[in-house]
Design an enzyme around this catalytic site. Structure first.
Site, mmCIF file in Angstrom:
data_model
loop_
_atom_site.group_PDB
_atom_site.id
_atom_site.type_symbol
_atom_site.label_atom_id
_atom_site.label_comp_id
_atom_site.label_asym_id
_atom_site.label_seq_id
_atom_site.Cartn_x
_atom_site.Cartn_y
_atom_site.Cartn_z
ATOM 1 N N SER A 153 92.404 -98.801 -62.953
ATOM 2 C CA SER A 153 93.125 -100.069 -62.823
ATOM 3 C C SER A 153 93.565 -100.643 -64.166
ATOM 4 O O SER A 153 94.530 -100.181 -64.749
ATOM 5 C CB SER A 153 92.320 -101.067 -61.992
ATOM 6 O OG SER A 153 91.107 -101.417 -62.562
ATOM 7 N N ASP A 200 103.899 -94.521 -71.880
ATOM 8 C CA ASP A 200 105.305 -94.617 -71.499
ATOM 9 C C ASP A 200 106.208 -95.008 -72.659
ATOM 10 O O ASP A 200 107.389 -94.644 -72.679
ATOM 11 C CB ASP A 200 105.464 -95.628 -70.356
ATOM 12 C CG ASP A 200 105.100 -95.028 -69.004
ATOM 13 O OD1 ASP A 200 104.500 -93.941 -68.989
ATOM 14 O OD2 ASP A 200 105.408 -95.648 -67.973
ATOM 15 N N LYS A 212 94.002 -95.870 -59.671
ATOM 16 C CA LYS A 212 93.903 -97.132 -58.928
ATOM 17 C C LYS A 212 95.035 -98.043 -59.378
ATOM 18 O O LYS A 212 94.991 -98.626 -60.452
ATOM 19 C CB LYS A 212 92.533 -97.763 -59.193
ATOM 20 C CG LYS A 212 92.141 -98.858 -58.209
ATOM 21 C CD LYS A 212 92.736 -100.181 -58.550
ATOM 22 C CE LYS A 212 92.161 -101.292 -57.692
ATOM 23 N NZ LYS A 212 92.819 -102.582 -57.952
#
Length: 526
Positions: free
Chosen positions: A298, A309, A323
């Site tokens: 998470s 990214d 998650k």
């Protein structure tokens, strides 16, 4: 089979209910303690609960029936929507809010005796001189040693409202028992275990959860490490099951340039909401390494996804948990709480990290064991992603969504030293218990080490210590499996040394010993 045995012990330490929430909602969702009120319109649940309460043949606990019904209802939704009763919610909330009220000691029950592992820095116990190795034999005059108390019993007796007093009787080696009166106070629960320099230029931060105090803690850690000359940072998120969304955003903001997208959330009833970096990042330049494993979930995946990214750093380790659901937490009138999934989160390239739960919650919860069985924790080639989940970063790197974050550099689960013997002594906590006992009877010798560097360089467990450890394990269980003892001896020695270092030099001592054989940290440093 030996690998599975040890990994099972590892899984038992993970918190299954990974949680991300942006806020705690205080509006009550239960109208009173006796009935559930979902709306003013006709509701079958209300009517059935009322009929059972008024007409059922036997006496029943209507509140328990309601709680069971809530859990059954939520189990039909997703693996992370959940309900907590008042006691469970209070304990969970303390860890995320970053403090509780008590005397401030870490303890271990050893041979039915409360052994102080360490006094928490700045806590009431440290201030009055309680230290590692002390034995608590009485609490408020009541004998607690040798009475069969459990951890929960000890916590109940030592915790209490700030300002109240408790008297503990301490037995210290070579001294008579002595009473200490302690005034309970606020005890910090830090989200950062350690932050220190690995060498002249590389800093290391171990972040264990994303709580209400994480933003301030992380900023302070960066300032201190930069003052010591840090040019490169290793951020260890292994085993970090998550926490608050805003804490994850704050940590990510320290690494990314102004106005770069960190994460966005979107749900059926929740419009897309974007979260961007600001200009206040303290480590927007310099080499960055993020360490993850199958226990990173998470909020940990939000930070890792943003860094990966934007090609900001290198991710090292094994594929994360997967998650990617956001829970909104609503506190109910009776002190319980509902955590309801309201949205999914997406990384800057648009990846959803959430792994599938279409085969049911039981299959979902067994996923990590399945990863071990099919080799995904041992080889990157065993991890497969669908081409439909392929994304490309601005720097041209291919990344994937749908089931956790794959690291840039894969490091296999270290199975060195795994054996039947190691699996048993690890799962039963025998290694921890023996470390406390060995430390306790070696206080005089260990006190000669004035700093962690000297301890690491000069202290080593002997063959006699290992023989004594095996005898200790046999006393615990005469039928214990000794298969693989010689294979596991170096691993057990290092763990014992690290646990002893924790009692002498707190968490930094533990991590500095462990990192000497940690293949993931070695990969980052190389």
């Amino acid at each position: 089979m030996n690998r599975l045995l040890l990994f099972g012990a590892f899984l038992s330490t993970l918190i299954i209910g990974f949680f991300i929430g942006t806020k705690i909602t205080l509006e009550p969702s239960i109208s009173n303690a006796g009935s559930i009120s979902f709306s003013k319109k006709f509701n079958k649940l209300n009517e059935i609960v009322g009929l059972i309460n008024n007409k059922y043949v036997d006496s029943i606990d209507i509140n328990q029936i309601q709680e069971d019904a809530i859990n059954d209802l939520l189990s039909e939704l997703d693996p992370h929507s959940s309900y907590s009763g008042p006691v469970e919610f209070k304990a969970m909330n303390e860890t995320l809010e970053g403090n509780f009220e008590g005397i401030g000691v870490e303890f271990h029950l050893l041979n039915d005796t409360i052994l102080v592992v360490s006094a928490i820095s700045g806590g009431p116990s440290e201030e009055i001189g309680i230290r590692s190795g002390d034995k608590i034999i009485r609490i408020n005059g009541q004998t607690v040693a040798g009475t069969g108390m459990k951890n929960t019993d000890v916590v109940q007796k030592l915790r209490g409202e700030g300002g109240t007093k408790v008297t503990v009787t301490i037995l210290r080696n070579g001294q008579k028992a002595r009473d200490y009166q302690i005034t309970r106070g606020q005890i910090p629960l830090n989200s950062i275990d350690v932050a220190y320099m690995l060498n002249d230029t590389e800093g290391y931060i171990k972040l264990t959860k994303f709580s209400a105090t994480t933003e301030d803690e992380f900023e302070d850690a960066l300032i201190q490490l930069k003052a010591k000359g840090m040019k490169e940072l290793i951020l260890d998120l292994r085993g970090n099951g998550g926490g608050y969304l805003n804490a994850a955003i704050a940590v990510s903001d320290q690494f990314l340039d102004d106005k770069k997208l960190i994460v966005y959330t979107q749900g059926r009833k929740q419009p897309r909401q974007d979260f961007y970096a600001t200009s206040k990042g303290l480590f927007e330049k310099g080499k960055l390494f993020i360490l993850i494993d199958e226990g990173s979930a998470s909020a940990s995946e939000i930070v890792t996804g943003a860094v990966q990214d934007w090609d900001r750093g290198t991710v090292i380790g094994r594929r994360s948990f997967g998650k990617g659901l956001v829970q909104d937490q609503t506190m109910l009138r009776d002190g319980s709480a509902l955590r309801l999934t309201i949205a999914r989160y997406f990384t800057p390239t648009g990846r959803s990290i959430q792994k599938s739960y279409s085969n049911g919650i039981q299959s979902y919860n067994e996923d990590l064991n399945e990863r071990l069985k099919n080799g995904q924790l041992l080889s990157a080639d065993s991890v497969h992603f669908s081409d439909s989940l392929k994304f490309t970063t601005p720097g041209g790197k291919v990344v994937y969504g749908g089931g956790g974050i794959m690291p840039d550099i894969f490091v296999s689960l270290d199975t060195t030293g795994f054996s039947g013997f190691y699996g048993e002594v690890s799962a039963r906590g025998i290694i921890n218990e023996y470390a406390y006992e060995l430390t306790d009877r070696s206080r005089k010798k260990l006190s000669s080490y004035k700093n962690i560097k000297d301890f690491i360089n000069e202290y080593n467990l002997t063959e006699s210590d290992m023989n004594d450890f095996v005898n200790y394990a046999k006393k615990r269980d005469s039928k214990i499996n000794l298969t693989g003892l010689s294979i596991s001896t170096p691993t057990i020695k290092n763990q014992l040394k690290a646990l002893i270092a924790r009692q002498l030099f707190k968490d930094e001592g533990f991590y500095r010993v462990i990192q000497s054989t940690d293949p993931v940290i070695k990969k980052a440093m190389n």
